[in-house]
Design a protein around this motif. Structure first.
Motif, mmCIF file in Angstrom:
data_model
loop_
_atom_site.group_PDB
_atom_site.id
_atom_site.type_symbol
_atom_site.label_atom_id
_atom_site.label_comp_id
_atom_site.label_asym_id
_atom_site.label_seq_id
_atom_site.Cartn_x
_atom_site.Cartn_y
_atom_site.Cartn_z
ATOM 1 N N MET A 116 0.705 -1.246 -0.291
ATOM 2 C CA MET A 116 -0.068 0.541 -0.255
ATOM 3 C C MET A 116 1.038 0.810 -0.143
ATOM 4 N N MET A 117 2.066 1.829 0.622
ATOM 5 C CA MET A 117 3.207 2.570 0.593
ATOM 6 C C MET A 117 3.188 2.150 -0.769
ATOM 7 N N PHE A 118 3.137 1.726 -1.900
ATOM 8 C CA PHE A 118 3.781 2.220 -3.053
ATOM 9 C C PHE A 118 2.581 2.251 -3.759
ATOM 10 N N ILE A 119 1.542 2.216 -3.675
ATOM 11 C CA ILE A 119 0.452 1.945 -4.152
ATOM 12 C C ILE A 119 -0.144 3.462 -3.505
ATOM 13 N N SER A 120 0.107 4.169 -3.014
ATOM 14 C CA SER A 120 0.191 5.315 -2.087
ATOM 15 C C SER A 120 0.670 6.580 -2.999
#
Length: 113
Positions: A85-89
């Motif tokens: 989710m860090m990558f996606i955010s």
């Protein structure tokens, strides 16, 4: 391909690919801005529009990757989900920047700013 889809790293691969595509979109939106100021009146604007199209193309590709990411089933741990989710955010923030900047430059150029 089926073996990769069943892997717990498939979502990580999608998240990284989405981040790379978002970064490419931001790069083209910045280069596109440079192209907007390099041309004077009566000059062929072909490369200006090529930069805009490439920016939007990579934006759409990144969005498609994100849709695939969210449609895949989750088989990884909570820690990895947070990491993904860090990558996606970060990728979504880059997409917002690329869309906003490319659209702003097109509008500014069309209004002869």
């Amino acid at each position: 391909m089926s073996k990769l889809k069943d892997s717990k790293y498939y979502r990580l691969l999608l998240a990284i690919i989405g981040l790379i595509l978002s970064t490419i979109a931001v790069y083209f939106s910045q280069k596109f801005q440079d192209m907007a100021y390099d041309f004077g009146p009566g000059v062929n604007m072909k490369w200006y529009w090529v930069g805009a199209v490439l920016s939007y193309f990579f934006i759409v590709l990144s969005i498609v990757i994100k849709v695939v990411y969210f449609k895949t089933k989750n088989i990884s741990s909570d820690f990895l989900n947070g990491f993904y989710m860090m990558f996606i955010s970060f990728s979504i923030m880059l997409l917002f920047w690329a869309v906003s900047w490319t659209t702003f430059i097109i509008i500014a150029w069309q209004s002869d700013m």
